[in-house]
Design a protein around this motif. Structure first.
Motif, mmCIF file in Angstrom:
data_model
loop_
_atom_site.group_PDB
_atom_site.id
_atom_site.type_symbol
_atom_site.label_atom_id
_atom_site.label_comp_id
_atom_site.label_asym_id
_atom_site.label_seq_id
_atom_site.Cartn_x
_atom_site.Cartn_y
_atom_site.Cartn_z
ATOM 1 N N MET A 91 -16.113 -1.214 -9.872
ATOM 2 C CA MET A 91 -17.056 -1.914 -10.753
ATOM 3 C C MET A 91 -18.146 -2.619 -9.951
ATOM 4 S SD MET A 91 -14.577 -3.473 -13.699
ATOM 5 C CE MET A 91 -15.892 -4.100 -14.722
ATOM 6 N N VAL A 92 -17.757 -3.242 -8.847
ATOM 7 C CA VAL A 92 -18.732 -3.925 -8.004
ATOM 8 C C VAL A 92 -19.710 -2.909 -7.405
ATOM 9 C CG1 VAL A 92 -18.983 -5.220 -5.842
ATOM 10 C CG2 VAL A 92 -17.257 -5.908 -7.512
ATOM 11 N N LEU A 93 -19.191 -1.778 -6.956
ATOM 12 C CA LEU A 93 -20.074 -0.736 -6.419
ATOM 13 C C LEU A 93 -21.041 -0.215 -7.482
ATOM 14 C CD1 LEU A 93 -17.726 1.380 -4.126
ATOM 15 C CD2 LEU A 93 -19.712 0.054 -3.436
ATOM 16 N N ASP A 94 -20.541 -0.008 -8.687
ATOM 17 C CA ASP A 94 -21.416 0.426 -9.777
ATOM 18 C C ASP A 94 -22.525 -0.586 -10.012
ATOM 19 O OD1 ASP A 94 -20.470 2.925 -10.512
ATOM 20 O OD2 ASP A 94 -18.966 2.112 -11.888
ATOM 21 N N GLY A 95 -22.178 -1.849 -10.009
ATOM 22 C CA GLY A 95 -23.174 -2.895 -10.222
ATOM 23 C C GLY A 95 -24.169 -2.987 -9.082
ATOM 24 N N ALA A 96 -23.660 -2.907 -7.846
ATOM 25 C CA ALA A 96 -24.529 -3.026 -6.673
ATOM 26 C C ALA A 96 -25.482 -1.838 -6.543
ATOM 27 C CB ALA A 96 -23.678 -3.158 -5.405
ATOM 28 N N LEU A 97 -25.013 -0.665 -6.937
ATOM 29 C CA LEU A 97 -25.846 0.535 -6.832
ATOM 30 C C LEU A 97 -26.651 0.804 -8.093
ATOM 31 C CD1 LEU A 97 -23.264 2.866 -5.045
ATOM 32 C CD2 LEU A 97 -25.177 1.637 -4.014
ATOM 33 N N MET B 143 0.819 -1.190 0.000
ATOM 34 C CA MET B 143 0.000 0.000 0.000
ATOM 35 C C MET B 143 0.867 1.260 0.000
ATOM 36 S SD MET B 143 -3.081 0.922 -0.131
ATOM 37 C CE MET B 143 -4.574 1.364 0.642
ATOM 38 N N GLU B 144 2.042 1.157 0.621
ATOM 39 C CA GLU B 144 2.917 2.333 0.693
ATOM 40 C C GLU B 144 3.375 2.764 -0.700
ATOM 41 O OE1 GLU B 144 7.657 2.083 1.685
ATOM 42 O OE2 GLU B 144 6.372 0.668 2.725
ATOM 43 N N TRP B 145 3.620 1.789 -1.599
ATOM 44 C CA TRP B 145 4.065 2.117 -2.954
ATOM 45 C C TRP B 145 2.944 2.796 -3.732
ATOM 46 C CZ3 TRP B 145 9.017 2.009 -3.900
ATOM 47 C CH2 TRP B 145 9.826 1.178 -3.148
ATOM 48 N N TYR B 146 1.726 2.323 -3.553
ATOM 49 C CA TYR B 146 0.564 2.923 -4.205
ATOM 50 C C TYR B 146 0.388 4.373 -3.752
ATOM 51 C CZ TYR B 146 -4.363 3.864 -5.165
ATOM 52 O OH TYR B 146 -5.524 4.437 -5.577
ATOM 53 N N LEU B 147 0.459 4.584 -2.444
ATOM 54 C CA LEU B 147 0.302 5.943 -1.905
ATOM 55 C C LEU B 147 1.446 6.850 -2.336
ATOM 56 C CD1 LEU B 147 -1.023 5.118 1.669
ATOM 57 C CD2 LEU B 147 -2.317 5.967 -0.298
ATOM 58 N N LYS B 148 2.646 6.294 -2.470
ATOM 59 C CA LYS B 148 3.786 7.083 -2.932
ATOM 60 C C LYS B 148 3.540 7.595 -4.351
ATOM 61 C CE LYS B 148 8.740 6.837 -3.760
ATOM 62 N NZ LYS B 148 9.920 5.981 -3.826
ATOM 63 N N VAL B 149 3.019 6.719 -5.213
ATOM 64 C CA VAL B 149 2.722 7.132 -6.588
ATOM 65 C C VAL B 149 1.588 8.153 -6.604
ATOM 66 C CG1 VAL B 149 1.823 6.344 -8.814
ATOM 67 C CG2 VAL B 149 3.570 5.017 -7.652
ATOM 68 N N MET B 150 0.546 7.927 -5.816
ATOM 69 C CA MET B 150 -0.638 8.797 -5.849
ATOM 70 C C MET B 150 -0.400 10.156 -5.191
ATOM 71 S SD MET B 150 -2.900 7.308 -7.622
ATOM 72 C CE MET B 150 -4.361 8.260 -7.293
ATOM 73 N N LYS B 151 0.470 10.226 -4.201
ATOM 74 C CA LYS B 151 0.688 11.488 -3.487
ATOM 75 C C LYS B 151 1.971 12.191 -3.907
ATOM 76 C CE LYS B 151 -1.887 10.305 0.669
ATOM 77 N NZ LYS B 151 -1.818 10.098 2.112
ATOM 78 N N GLU B 152 3.100 11.525 -3.743
ATOM 79 C CA GLU B 152 4.395 12.163 -3.980
ATOM 80 C C GLU B 152 4.722 12.306 -5.465
ATOM 81 O OE1 GLU B 152 7.491 10.195 -1.786
ATOM 82 O OE2 GLU B 152 6.166 9.909 -0.074
ATOM 83 N N ASN B 153 4.380 11.303 -6.245
ATOM 84 C CA ASN B 153 4.759 11.286 -7.663
ATOM 85 C C ASN B 153 3.545 11.351 -8.572
ATOM 86 O OD1 ASN B 153 7.567 11.027 -7.243
ATOM 87 N ND2 ASN B 153 7.291 8.868 -6.772
ATOM 88 N N PHE B 154 2.536 12.117 -8.180
ATOM 89 C CA PHE B 154 1.267 12.166 -8.909
ATOM 90 C C PHE B 154 1.455 12.464 -10.391
ATOM 91 C CE2 PHE B 154 -2.487 14.345 -10.514
ATOM 92 C CZ PHE B 154 -3.458 13.397 -10.216
ATOM 93 N N ILE C 163 -2.650 -2.710 -6.547
ATOM 94 C CA ILE C 163 -3.631 -1.955 -5.757
ATOM 95 C C ILE C 163 -4.625 -1.266 -6.679
ATOM 96 C CG2 ILE C 163 -3.948 -0.098 -4.071
ATOM 97 C CD1 ILE C 163 -2.632 -2.561 -2.883
ATOM 98 N N TYR C 164 -4.157 -0.737 -7.801
ATOM 99 C CA TYR C 164 -5.048 -0.086 -8.762
ATOM 100 C C TYR C 164 -6.088 -1.075 -9.285
ATOM 101 C CZ TYR C 164 -6.729 2.025 -13.061
ATOM 102 O OH TYR C 164 -7.535 2.491 -14.058
ATOM 103 N N MET C 165 -5.680 -2.290 -9.605
ATOM 104 C CA MET C 165 -6.634 -3.288 -10.095
ATOM 105 C C MET C 165 -7.670 -3.628 -9.026
ATOM 106 S SD MET C 165 -5.902 -3.584 -13.174
ATOM 107 C CE MET C 165 -7.028 -4.870 -13.631
ATOM 108 N N ILE C 166 -7.249 -3.724 -7.782
ATOM 109 C CA ILE C 166 -8.188 -3.994 -6.691
ATOM 110 C C ILE C 166 -9.176 -2.844 -6.558
ATOM 111 C CG2 ILE C 166 -8.377 -4.256 -4.185
ATOM 112 C CD1 ILE C 166 -5.663 -5.789 -4.339
ATOM 113 N N VAL C 167 -8.682 -1.610 -6.606
ATOM 114 C CA VAL C 167 -9.550 -0.430 -6.488
ATOM 115 C C VAL C 167 -10.538 -0.373 -7.647
ATOM 116 C CG1 VAL C 167 -9.558 2.104 -6.567
ATOM 117 C CG2 VAL C 167 -7.932 0.909 -5.107
ATOM 118 N N ILE C 168 -10.099 -0.659 -8.858
ATOM 119 C CA ILE C 168 -10.969 -0.577 -10.021
ATOM 120 C C ILE C 168 -12.032 -1.680 -9.989
ATOM 121 C CG2 ILE C 168 -9.860 -1.939 -11.849
ATOM 122 C CD1 ILE C 168 -10.735 1.654 -12.328
#
Length: 128
Positions: free
Chosen positions: A39-45, A1-12, A30-35
């Motif tokens: 998709m599941v939320l879109d389907g459920a809602l 998770m730290e690598w994901y946050l590093k890309v999203m915050k420090e190296n945006f 992490i991006y694939m899990i988030v996406i």
């Protein structure tokens, strides 16, 4: 998770320098899990896009927003990963070549980076 946050915050929007394999692949995981969650939320809602003829796409507004938020950071980490193996960021366009281009890009993304300094900076392994 730290690598994901590093890309999203420090190296945006950082397209210079180098990214090691671990940084790229942890971000991709992490991006694939988030996406998938989006998709599941879109389907459920029931927010999937109506494709006509009673067909609804498995993605909708949540997926679209998540994908747009990740677009620039994903390109940035991809370009920095290519820099680590000594290729220009424009080399990502090789994926537009049918079949062979995608395979070639995948091989480059899995290849260990240059252990010494290259035109794009020092090795990220030696910096840590």
């Amino acid at each position: 998770m730290e690598w994901y946050l590093k890309v999203m915050k420090e190296n945006f929007s950082n397209f210079s320098g180098r990214a090691r394999r671990k940084e790229y692949w942890m971000f991709a995981l992490i991006y694939m899990i988030v996406i998938i969650i989006a998709m599941v939320l879109d389907g459920a809602l029931g927010l999937g896009f109506d494709m006509g003829y009673g067909v609804t796409a498995p993605y909708g507004w949540i997926y679209s927003i998540v994908a747009l938020v990740h677009l620039i950071p994903a390109w940035g980490v991809l370009v920095r990963r290519l820099h680590d193996v000594g290729k220009s960021g424009w080399f990502m366009l090789i994926s537009l070549v049918p079949i062979i281009g995608g395979i070639w890009l995948l091989v480059l993304l899995c290849t260990d980076g240059d252990s010494s300094e290259n035109a794009y900076g020092p090795s990220p392994k030696s910096v840590e």
